[in-house]
Structures are given as C-alpha cells and as structure tokens.
Write an enzyme that holds these catalytic residues in place. Structure first.
Site, short mmCIF file in Angstrom:
data_model
loop_
_atom_site.label_atom_id
_atom_site.label_comp_id
_atom_site.label_asym_id
_atom_site.label_seq_id
_atom_site.Cartn_x
_atom_site.Cartn_y
_atom_site.Cartn_z
N GLU A 141 0.83 -1.21 0.00
CA GLU A 141 0.00 0.00 0.00
C GLU A 141 0.86 1.26 0.00
O GLU A 141 1.93 1.29 0.62
CB GLU A 141 -0.90 0.03 1.24
CG GLU A 141 -1.87 -1.12 1.32
CD GLU A 141 -2.61 -1.17 2.65
OE1 GLU A 141 -3.48 -2.04 2.80
OE2 GLU A 141 -2.30 -0.35 3.55
N CYS B 227 2.89 8.52 2.02
CA CYS B 227 3.21 7.54 3.05
C CYS B 227 3.62 6.25 2.35
O CYS B 227 2.84 5.66 1.60
CB CYS B 227 1.99 7.29 3.95
SG CYS B 227 2.30 6.10 5.28
N CYS C 190 4.48 -7.36 8.10
CA CYS C 190 5.24 -6.85 9.24
C CYS C 190 5.30 -7.92 10.31
O CYS C 190 4.33 -8.65 10.52
CB CYS C 190 4.56 -5.59 9.78
SG CYS C 190 5.42 -4.78 11.15
N CYS D 11 2.10 -5.53 16.45
CA CYS D 11 1.23 -4.65 17.25
C CYS D 11 -0.20 -5.18 17.19
O CYS D 11 -0.74 -5.44 16.11
CB CYS D 11 1.29 -3.22 16.73
SG CYS D 11 2.93 -2.48 16.83
N CYS E 22 -3.08 -3.37 14.97
CA CYS E 22 -2.72 -2.94 13.63
C CYS E 22 -3.01 -4.02 12.60
O CYS E 22 -2.72 -5.20 12.82
CB CYS E 22 -1.23 -2.57 13.60
SG CYS E 22 -0.65 -1.99 11.99
N ILE F 112 4.93 4.55 20.32
CA ILE F 112 5.14 4.22 21.74
C ILE F 112 3.92 3.51 22.33
O ILE F 112 4.04 2.45 22.92
CB ILE F 112 5.54 5.48 22.54
CG1 ILE F 112 5.96 5.10 23.96
CG2 ILE F 112 4.48 6.54 22.51
CD1 ILE F 112 6.59 6.24 24.74
N CYS G 172 -2.99 1.71 7.87
CA CYS G 172 -2.00 0.78 7.35
C CYS G 172 -2.54 -0.65 7.33
O CYS G 172 -3.03 -1.15 8.33
CB CYS G 172 -0.74 0.81 8.21
SG CYS G 172 0.20 2.31 8.05
#
Length: 346
Positions: free
Chosen positions: A91, A104, A111, A115, A118, A217, A335
């Site tokens: 993307e 972006c 990934c 997380c 996500c 964070i 994302c």
C-alpha cells in the site's frame, strides 16, 4: 527478474555507463530521466543512443509497481494497492494537506512487529522491499501529481513494515530521495517512524541527517507496551527511551511520539500522567491517534471526551501534544487494511 533501476544511485549509474563504454555523464542523464522527467520506459530517454536504450532495457526493469486498486477519499486522500513482481501487494497513500502533498510509503511486505491493534501485521512478514521498490512508490505518486501540476512536498515512512528492520534499504531510499539532482525532497520534510528497534536508533543517530524521527510508543510503561507491542519484549521500554536520549544528545533534534489511543486500554488519565512523567525531560511532540477499527481486532475507539482529557493532561505538564487529523477514513486508509482485504479475496 532484472534489477530494478531505481535501486541504483547516481554514482552507480555513472559507473554502469562507463562499464558499458559510455561517458560517465550518460549515467547523470539516466538519473535525470528517472527523477526529473520521470519517464516510464527506457525508450523515452530520447537523448540517449538507441543502442544504450536497448542495453538499459535488456539489463534493467523500470516497472516496479502495477496498480491493483486505487481508492480516493472525499478529503483528497488517495490510497493505492500496488502489485510487485512476485505477486505480493503493498500500500501507498497520498495525503493532501494545506501545506502540500505527503506520501506515506511502505518498507516491507507485511510486518513481524506484531502490534495487536494494527492490520499491517495480519499474515506476518513476507519479505523486505528493496530501496528501489520504496523509491518507486514516491516516483509513482509524483507522476500522478504531475498531472495536477503539484509535487510531493513531504514523505512519511509510516506504511506497512518496520523500516528499522529493513535499515539498509531504508537509508538508501532516503539518500535517493534527498539527492539534489533527483526529487530533492528536503530532509526536514521526511519522517521515518520506528516501533523502537534500539540498535538502529543508535545507528540512525550517528547518520548525521536532518530527517525526522518518530517512535510508535502506545503505552507509558513496559508491561502495557509488551501487551500491545510484542517487539517491546525484544527492546524494552526503558532501552527505547535511553536510545532516544542518545539520539537527542547526538542530534539536538526533537522526537515525535505516536500514541494510538485504544478505548479502555491505554487511554485513561493515569496513563496520561505516567506518560507525562516519562517524557517531561525530553524535547518531544506527542501525536495522539484515535485507533482505527480493524475488523480482525477487538479494540474500540477512545471516546471523544477521553481523547481531549488525555491531551489536556499532557499539555498541562508542558508537553507539546496534538491529535492526528483523520484522513481517508472512508476508504480504509489505515495501514494494512486494503492489503488485508486483498489477501482475503486472493
């Protein structure tokens, strides 16, 4: 698969020209065709000899991305799902701001950071992108903006993937983007975001660039961050903060913290107070991000009142804090959402 020409620096193209019996300045002409004139085929490089164009075509690929899906939001955001040579998909997002157009970019197919809020991590990590595949996302975006007489004014490396786990390709990409004979994007108009890959935060601090650094964070302490971000078990919260103190001592630059607010999880006043205690001695900015709903995840959005209360507490402690303006909400611009849908259909 032939090498992608966007993987090559100006100096490497100059050397390639010499290795092929041409003067070095031909490499500079090729670089200009790629980044200033932004052609999409070697045949269009009209000031090169036919034999040289044929050599380029034989030895390199110029087509890195094929458009699978394009979604346009009413706020001007454009999101692309691009296919790669090996049938993977990535993307890229163009965002329109009052100060210009931001792109972006994605640095990995999938990934592995994990997380829990996500969509990018769904399906895990497939592979790293090459520098040229990251470059091609910006070049394609600029080609689209060329039709409007506009330009890419800033780049955020906040798409799918962890750029500091694909460090060398990311740095090569950055050097190509800031090259004065290429797209010539100002260093302070580029932001790279990491989840906290500590060794490469130190490495980045020593790179001597003006490129902005942002840290995902999402929690004010080790225990909660480990629940939300499994990468914290490899690089604990205190080690991340320590590496950022080194970065600031070395560069004198402000750090941005990205904090995704998740309803009832990390968005309470006590979390804001604890976060303020950690960050109060740092030169920083906190960007609060109301979490996007991802169908595959169970988290809910923080209420509007709680978002503003969290912001107020940080601000009262003297911390520079903003709430991210949502863009592309109507086209699933967060994302990984478009790619996740494509993977299901595939």
């Amino acid at each position: 698969m032939k090498p992608l020409i966007y993987d090559y620096s100006l100096e490497e193209l100059q050397q390639w020209a010499k290795d092929n019996g041409e003067p070095a300045f031909r490499g500079g002409q090729i670089f200009e065709w790629l980044y200033v004139k932004r052609v999409t085929e070697f045949e269009a490089m009209s000031n090169l000899s036919k034999s040289l164009r044929e050599k380029l075509s034989e030895q390199f690929s110029i087509l890195a991305l094929t458009e699978i899906t394009k979604l346009e939001s009413k706020d001007g955001t454009v999101k692309f799902l691009f296919g790669l040579h090996d049938d993977h998909a990535i993307e890229t997002v163009i965002m329109k701001h009052n100060y210009g157009n931001s792109v972006c970019v994605t640095t990995q197919v999938g990934c592995r950071v994990g997380c829990t809020f996500c969509a990018s991590t769904l399906g895990g990590l497939k592979r790293d992108l090459t520098a040229g595949e990251i470059v091609a996302q910006v070049v394609r975006s600029q080609q689209i903006l060329d039709t409007r007489g506009e330009r890419v004014s800033s780049i955020v490396i906040m798409g799918t993937g962890e750029p500091f786990e694909n460090y060398d390709a990311t740095m090569r990409f950055l050097r190509l983007m800031i090259h004065e004979k290429g797209l010539n994007i100002g260093q302070r108009h580029i932001t790279v975001s990491t989840s906290g890959i500590v060794p490469n935060i130190y490495k980045f601090a020593d790179e001597d660039t003006q490129i902005n650094l942002a840290i995902s964070i999402h929690a004010p302490n080790d225990a909660l961050r480990s629940k939300l971000m499994p990468v914290n078990r490899r690089f604990p919260f205190d080690d991340v903060i320590e590496s950022l103190r080194y970065y600031q001592a070395k560069t004198g630059r402000r750090v941005s913290f990205e904090y995704a607010l998740i309803g009832g999880v990390n968005d309470q006043p006590e979390h804001a107070e604890e976060l303020a205690g950690v960050l109060k001695t740092m030169l920083c900015h906190v960007n609060l991000i109301p979490v996007n709903h991802v169908p595959e995840r169970k988290y809910v959005r923080t209420s509007r009142n709680d978002i503003f209360e969290f912001q107020r507490i940080l601000s009262d402690h003297g911390i520079n804090v903003t709430i991210r303006r949502e863009q592309g909400h109507d086209i699933a611009a967060a994302c990984g959402q478009l790619r996740a849908k494509h993977m299901k259909l595939g």
